[in-house]
Design a protein around this motif. Structure first.
Motif, PDB file in Angstrom:
ATOM      1  N   PHE A   1      -8.146  14.784   6.023  1.00 50.36           N
ATOM      2  CA  PHE A   1      -7.944  13.422   6.509  1.00 50.36           C
ATOM      3  C   PHE A   1      -7.023  13.432   7.721  1.00 50.36           C
ATOM      4  O   PHE A   1      -6.252  14.373   7.945  1.00 50.36           O
ATOM      5  N   SER A   2      -7.098  12.370   8.508  1.00 51.30           N
ATOM      6  CA  SER A   2      -6.172  12.109   9.612  1.00 51.30           C
ATOM      7  C   SER A   2      -5.791  10.642   9.543  1.00 51.30           C
ATOM      8  O   SER A   2      -6.605   9.793   9.160  1.00 51.30           O
ATOM      9  N   CYS A   3      -4.557  10.321   9.910  1.00 50.50           N
ATOM     10  CA  CYS A   3      -4.062   8.947   9.842  1.00 50.50           C
ATOM     11  C   CYS A   3      -3.290   8.608  11.105  1.00 50.50           C
ATOM     12  O   CYS A   3      -2.768   9.486  11.798  1.00 50.50           O
ATOM     13  N   ALA A   4      -3.185   7.328  11.376  1.00 50.51           N
ATOM     14  CA  ALA A   4      -2.368   6.803  12.465  1.00 50.51           C
ATOM     15  C   ALA A   4      -1.944   5.387  12.106  1.00 50.51           C
ATOM     16  O   ALA A   4      -2.489   4.766  11.178  1.00 50.51           O
TER      17      ALA A   4
ATOM     18  N   LEU B   1       0.012  -1.110  10.317  1.00 49.47           N
ATOM     19  CA  LEU B   1      -0.534  -0.618   9.059  1.00 49.47           C
ATOM     20  C   LEU B   1      -1.192   0.744   9.261  1.00 49.47           C
ATOM     21  O   LEU B   1      -1.725   1.048  10.330  1.00 49.47           O
ATOM     22  N   VAL B   2      -1.179   1.536   8.178  1.00 45.10           N
ATOM     23  CA  VAL B   2      -1.747   2.881   8.222  1.00 45.10           C
ATOM     24  C   VAL B   2      -3.261   2.817   8.099  1.00 45.10           C
ATOM     25  O   VAL B   2      -3.803   2.132   7.219  1.00 45.10           O
ATOM     26  N   GLN B   3      -3.948   3.505   8.980  1.00 50.06           N
ATOM     27  CA  GLN B   3      -5.398   3.665   8.899  1.00 50.06           C
ATOM     28  C   GLN B   3      -5.702   5.163   8.850  1.00 50.06           C
ATOM     29  O   GLN B   3      -5.067   5.954   9.550  1.00 50.06           O
ATOM     30  N   CYS B   4      -6.678   5.545   8.015  1.00 49.75           N
ATOM     31  CA  CYS B   4      -7.014   6.963   7.837  1.00 49.75           C
ATOM     32  C   CYS B   4      -8.518   7.175   7.952  1.00 49.75           C
ATOM     33  O   CYS B   4      -9.313   6.263   7.717  1.00 49.75           O
ATOM     34  N   TRP B   5      -8.912   8.412   8.286  1.00 47.57           N
ATOM     35  CA  TRP B   5     -10.310   8.788   8.436  1.00 47.57           C
ATOM     36  C   TRP B   5     -10.518  10.163   7.808  1.00 47.57           C
ATOM     37  O   TRP B   5      -9.597  10.958   7.696  1.00 47.57           O
TER      38      TRP B   5
ATOM     39  N   ARG C   1     -10.782  12.303   2.564  1.00 50.91           N
ATOM     40  CA  ARG C   1      -9.724  11.853   1.658  1.00 50.91           C
ATOM     41  C   ARG C   1      -9.017  10.617   2.192  1.00 50.91           C
ATOM     42  O   ARG C   1      -7.944  10.237   1.703  1.00 50.91           O
ATOM     43  N   ALA C   2      -9.608   9.961   3.178  1.00 50.72           N
ATOM     44  CA  ALA C   2      -8.930   8.861   3.858  1.00 50.72           C
ATOM     45  C   ALA C   2      -8.639   7.683   2.940  1.00 50.72           C
ATOM     46  O   ALA C   2      -7.556   7.091   2.979  1.00 50.72           O
ATOM     47  N   ALA C   3      -9.610   7.304   2.109  1.00 52.55           N
ATOM     48  CA  ALA C   3      -9.468   6.085   1.299  1.00 52.55           C
ATOM     49  C   ALA C   3      -8.270   6.168   0.367  1.00 52.55           C
ATOM     50  O   ALA C   3      -7.538   5.185   0.175  1.00 52.55           O
ATOM     51  N   VAL C   4      -8.037   7.338  -0.237  1.00 55.86           N
ATOM     52  CA  VAL C   4      -6.939   7.493  -1.191  1.00 55.86           C
ATOM     53  C   VAL C   4      -5.594   7.258  -0.506  1.00 55.86           C
ATOM     54  O   VAL C   4      -4.732   6.520  -1.014  1.00 55.86           O
ATOM     55  N   ILE C   5      -5.399   7.863   0.670  1.00 54.50           N
ATOM     56  CA  ILE C   5      -4.129   7.729   1.381  1.00 54.50           C
ATOM     57  C   ILE C   5      -3.946   6.308   1.902  1.00 54.50           C
ATOM     58  O   ILE C   5      -2.885   5.687   1.738  1.00 54.50           O
ATOM     59  N   GLN C   6      -4.977   5.763   2.534  1.00 56.12           N
ATOM     60  CA  GLN C   6      -4.862   4.425   3.116  1.00 56.12           C
ATOM     61  C   GLN C   6      -4.587   3.372   2.034  1.00 56.12           C
ATOM     62  O   GLN C   6      -3.775   2.468   2.227  1.00 56.12           O
ATOM     63  N   THR C   7      -5.246   3.510   0.897  1.00 56.01           N
ATOM     64  CA  THR C   7      -5.015   2.567  -0.208  1.00 56.01           C
ATOM     65  C   THR C   7      -3.586   2.662  -0.725  1.00 56.01           C
ATOM     66  O   THR C   7      -2.977   1.647  -1.093  1.00 56.01           O
ATOM     67  N   ALA C   8      -3.036   3.859  -0.762  1.00 56.07           N
ATOM     68  CA  ALA C   8      -1.679   4.031  -1.274  1.00 56.07           C
ATOM     69  C   ALA C   8      -0.652   3.279  -0.429  1.00 56.07           C
ATOM     70  O   ALA C   8       0.327   2.741  -0.956  1.00 56.07           O
ATOM     71  N   PHE C   9      -0.867   3.208   0.880  1.00 51.92           N
ATOM     72  CA  PHE C   9       0.079   2.502   1.745  1.00 51.92           C
ATOM     73  C   PHE C   9      -0.221   0.996   1.820  1.00 51.92           C
ATOM     74  O   PHE C   9       0.644   0.220   2.246  1.00 51.92           O
TER      75      PHE C   9
END
Length: 796
Positions: free
Chosen positions: A156-159, A165-169, A172-180
């Motif tokens: 995954f990568s995030c910015a 707000l955190v956005q990820c791609w 594994r993006a959905a798990v990280i983005q949902t956590a924030f």
């Protein structure tokens, strides 16, 4: 989720962040524990790498870089102009030859290069749009928007977007983005499978996997954070105002935090795998430790002084001021920004030399109190002191050898100038004072020395060459060549003239004959030595990339050797304007040239690593690489060859012999012969193939002679390979260009002045195989030139 309150001294906190793949001046490759840094000072901000308790080594190209980012098996460097970046495969924990691949070279400037498990991403500088180069197909090619704080982890990568707000791609993006969720963030950094960052309210938060306590932010009194670094299963942060490191996670007592380098002040920290490293305030050197809350061992790396931060164009880019003395590290008006909360360096700062050795950290500045110093650190200090003494002795020995014994070394070769038609010449790096003979090789002055007799006798104990080669009558070979007619003459070797011959059974062969001349005693002895050497070696060497041995004649004063006939002659003639039109077309292909190099390298690799005992050829050059009727390349002429040292890494103390222009400078200066001497000669051959220039040549209209090493290496190191490539061939593009770059960087390593800095032939073979596979991929059209295949990266 664990939250730690922070006391802020500014309304807007900007923390530097370093994890698996965030931009910095130091990077860790997690799978191999390789640590790389951008050197401070010097004309170029080049890269050096090392591993714990190993010497540092340089990385090519020798260009200036802006920032680094480390991934699982590789790392990438953004060039100083930020309009291109290279990546290096560094997954092998033992290799010091890191293969470079230019991934991007475009008109759009990039920023914040970030690497993950198998993806690369970066901001387009003017638009803040994110661009991806990915390996698994789950990432978009570009993402439009106003983003900041770009970071990458495993899959995954995030910015942070314009809404904070955190956005990820990625997978594994959905798990990280949902956590924030809806938590506004100022900055974030990714580890392997967890992310930490600073909220816009000043809290440090961590989300994701917590299998080793890496999310358990210590519940201590509030402190300020100037840097964050995350590894596979641990987290670290720089504690202010004293700039010390606090870490947590890593297994064991997962709820307990620890200070791994208490008493040491750092500018920044970076993590990868189970390793964390910090750049010290006191002297810009790098200290590293492994994740452990039980017992931590601190190690000083052998890297020179490292750039204390990423250079930006001007002061307007810095929200919290300029790092003191940073103008001395950045070109033109560039500066390094000061962290909004950062330790103060010890003034004054000066621009250190990138070649200066890293000073050992002192107890007062960079170590915990004496009562907490580990036994490993004491051992390191003792070993370092012994190494310093040994190094001093080595330097004194080299001075004595190279200066006091200079007359002896030069006299043993007896170089004198002769006519104008010189094809070969020693590189300027060997000696500025030598003059050149108009000869094919430099003979030794003791052709029947005890060394040679010992080598031959040891060989005869193992086998008799008469059992493996046919003994011809002189009459048979004279008949095969029409009494050695000039029409049958095809060249010359280390001990005689070579003729084409046709045996009674119809076989076409090459016959090398020593021209008997007993009046010239020294020459006679040298040729006798070369004959015995070739006969002894060839009778027991059998490889498809070594010229086949048919037989010999030892009759009276006549000495002849019989080989398989190589219809297409020497590589030398095809590179340097010889041969007919059909031959020229055949060799005017980059793929064909790399294939010839690969064939020859396999033959040399056989001599070094598979022959028992190993053999040093001593005369690797393009005229000794021959091509058969199917254009298969084979190594020939073993007249100067010797059996290698019995001890691995050892050398032979022998007088100098070889061909001017291909001669190993270290062997020439010290008379220490190793397999790396053959590597140097082959590096010159590789440069010949790339440039189309002779080993020694004269520019049109110029009077001075130039070595191909001096001609090509500076351009390759500066990233200007195109300027020295053979103009008779079409410029390579896409993956073919990447293949040629790989060959060029390998050649540059091969002609390193020091043998220890050269690759083994096995590594050269591997790189040439990778280069040839890139040509094959290109012909199948499997990949565009602007994307990165991590399968091919692993092959490099």
């Amino acid at each position: 989720m664990k939250i730690l309150g922070l006391a802020l001294v500014t309304a807007f906190l900007i923390a530097r962040t370093n994890g698996l793949g965030s931009a910095a001046t130091v990077a860790i490759i997690s799978s191999s524990g390789t640590v790389c840094g951008i050197l401070a000072g010097g004309e170029r901000r080049s890269i050096q790498c090392t591993r714990v308790q190993q010497p540092a080594f340089s990385v090519l190209p020798d260009s200036s870089f802006n920032s680094l980012s480390g991934g699982r098996n590789f790392f990438c460097g953004l060039s100083s102009g930020r309009r291109g970046f290279f990546c290096w495969n560094a997954g092998d924990p033992s290799s010091t030859i890191l293969s470079a691949k230019r991934v991007y070279n475009g008109s759009v400037a990039l920023a914040e290069l970030s690497l993950g498990d198998d993806q690369i991403c970066a901001f387009e500088e003017n638009t803040n749009r994110i661009r991806f180069w990915r390996g698994d197909g789950t990432f978009p090619s570009t993402i439009a928007g106003d983003f900041r704080s770009l970071t990458s982890g495993r899959g995954f990568s995030c910015a942070i977007g314009s809404d904070d707000l955190v956005q990820c791609w990625g997978g594994r993006a959905a798990v990280i983005q949902t956590a924030f969720r809806n938590t506004p963030m100022t900055s974030i950094v990714a580890g392997d499978s967890h992310v930490c960052g600073i909220t816009d309210s000043g809290f440090l938060v961590c989300e994701g996997s917590n299998n080793a306590g890496q999310l358990n932010v210590p519940s201590a009194e509030p402190f300020q954070i100037s840097d964050i670094a995350l590894g596979t299963n641990h987290s670290c942060a720089l504690k202010q105002p004293n700039g010390t490191v606090l870490c947590w996670g890593g297994g064991g007592d997962a709820g307990r935090s620890y200070f791994p380098a208490n008493g040491t002040t750092f500018i920044s920290i970076v993590a990868g795998g189970d390793l964390t490293c910090g750049l010290t305030v006191s002297n810009f050197t790098v200290l590293c430790w492994k994740a452990s809350n039980n017992k931590t061992f601190i190690t000083a790396l052998s890297l020179p002084k490292i750039l204390p931060g990423i250079c930006v164009p001007d002061e307007s880019s810095c929200k919290c001021g300029v790092f003191p003395g940073s103008e001395s590290f950045c070109p033109a008006s560039g500066v390094i920004c000061k962290s909004c909360i950062s330790p103060s360096p010890s003034p004054p700062l000066s621009s250190p030399s990138p070649s200066s050795p890293s000073p050992s950290p002192t107890t007062a500045q960079t170590l915990p109190p004496a009562s907490k110093t580990s036994k490993s650190w004491i051992a390191f200090a003792v070993v370092g002191s012994v190494g310093t003494l040994a190094g001093t002795i080595s330097i004194l020995y080299c001075i004595w050898t190279c200066v006091c014994r200079r007359r002896k070394v030069h006299n043993s070769i007896q170089l004198t100038i002769a006519g104008g038609g010189i094809d070969n010449f020693t590189p300027a790096a060997v000696s500025s004072s030598i003059t050149i003979p108009n000869k094919d090789f430099i003979p030794t002055s003791v052709s029947k020395s005890g060394l040679f007799r010992s080598q031959v006798s040891r060989m005869m104990e193992r086998q008799s060459f008469k059992e493996h080669a046919k003994e011809f009558l002189f009459f048979e070979l004279a008949t095969a060549t029409e009494n050695f007619s000039l029409e049958f003459k095809i060249g010359a070797g280390s001990f005689g003239t070579v003729y084409r011959g046709i045996l009674d059974d119809g076989r076409e062969v090459a016959i090398k004959r020593r021209e008997p001349n007993p009046r010239v005693n020294n020459k006679f002895l040298e040729e006798e030595s070369a004959f015995q050497s070739e006969l002894a070696f060839l009778s027991r060497l059998h490889h498809k990339h070594l010229v086949g041995f048919v037989g010999y004649c030892d009759e009276g004063e006549e000495r002849l050797l019989v080989y398989e006939y190589m219809k297409n002659g020497a590589l030398y003639k095809h590179l340097h304007s010889y041969g007919g039109a059909a031959e020229a077309v055949k060799m005017n292909s980059w793929k064909m040239r790399i294939k010839v190099l690969l064939d020859a390298s396999r033959g040399i690799d056989y001599l070094h690593n598979y022959a028992v005992p190993p053999i040093i050829h001593r005369d690797i050059k393009s005229s000794n690489i021959l091509l058969d009727s199917d254009w298969v390349a084979k190594v020939s002429d073993f007249g100067l060859s010797l059996m290698g040292p019995s001890a691995e890494g050892g050398h032979l103390a022998v007088q100098v012999a070889g061909t001017v222009g291909y001669l190993d400078p270290e062997y020439y200066a010290l008379q220490h012969l190793t397999t790396k001497s053959d590597v140097y000669g082959f590096g010159v051959v590789m440069l010949e193939v790339l440039t189309g220039r002779r080993a020694i040549f004269r520019e049109e209209g110029e009077s001075d002679l130039v070595s191909v090493v001096d001609y090509a290496v500076p351009a390759i190191a500066a990233g200007q390979l195109d300027s020295v490539l053979d103009p008779r061939l079409a410029p390579p593009a896409g993956q073919e260009g990447e293949a040629i770059e790989l060959v060029a960087y390998t050649a540059m390593h091969c002609v390193n002045l020091e043998g220890k800095g050269r690759p083994a032939m096995a590594d050269v073979v591997m790189n040439l195989e990778s280069a040839l596979s890139l040509f094959e991929l290109s012909q199948r059209g499997s990949q565009s030139s602007d994307s990165l295949s991590f399968a091919s990266m692993d092959q490099l």
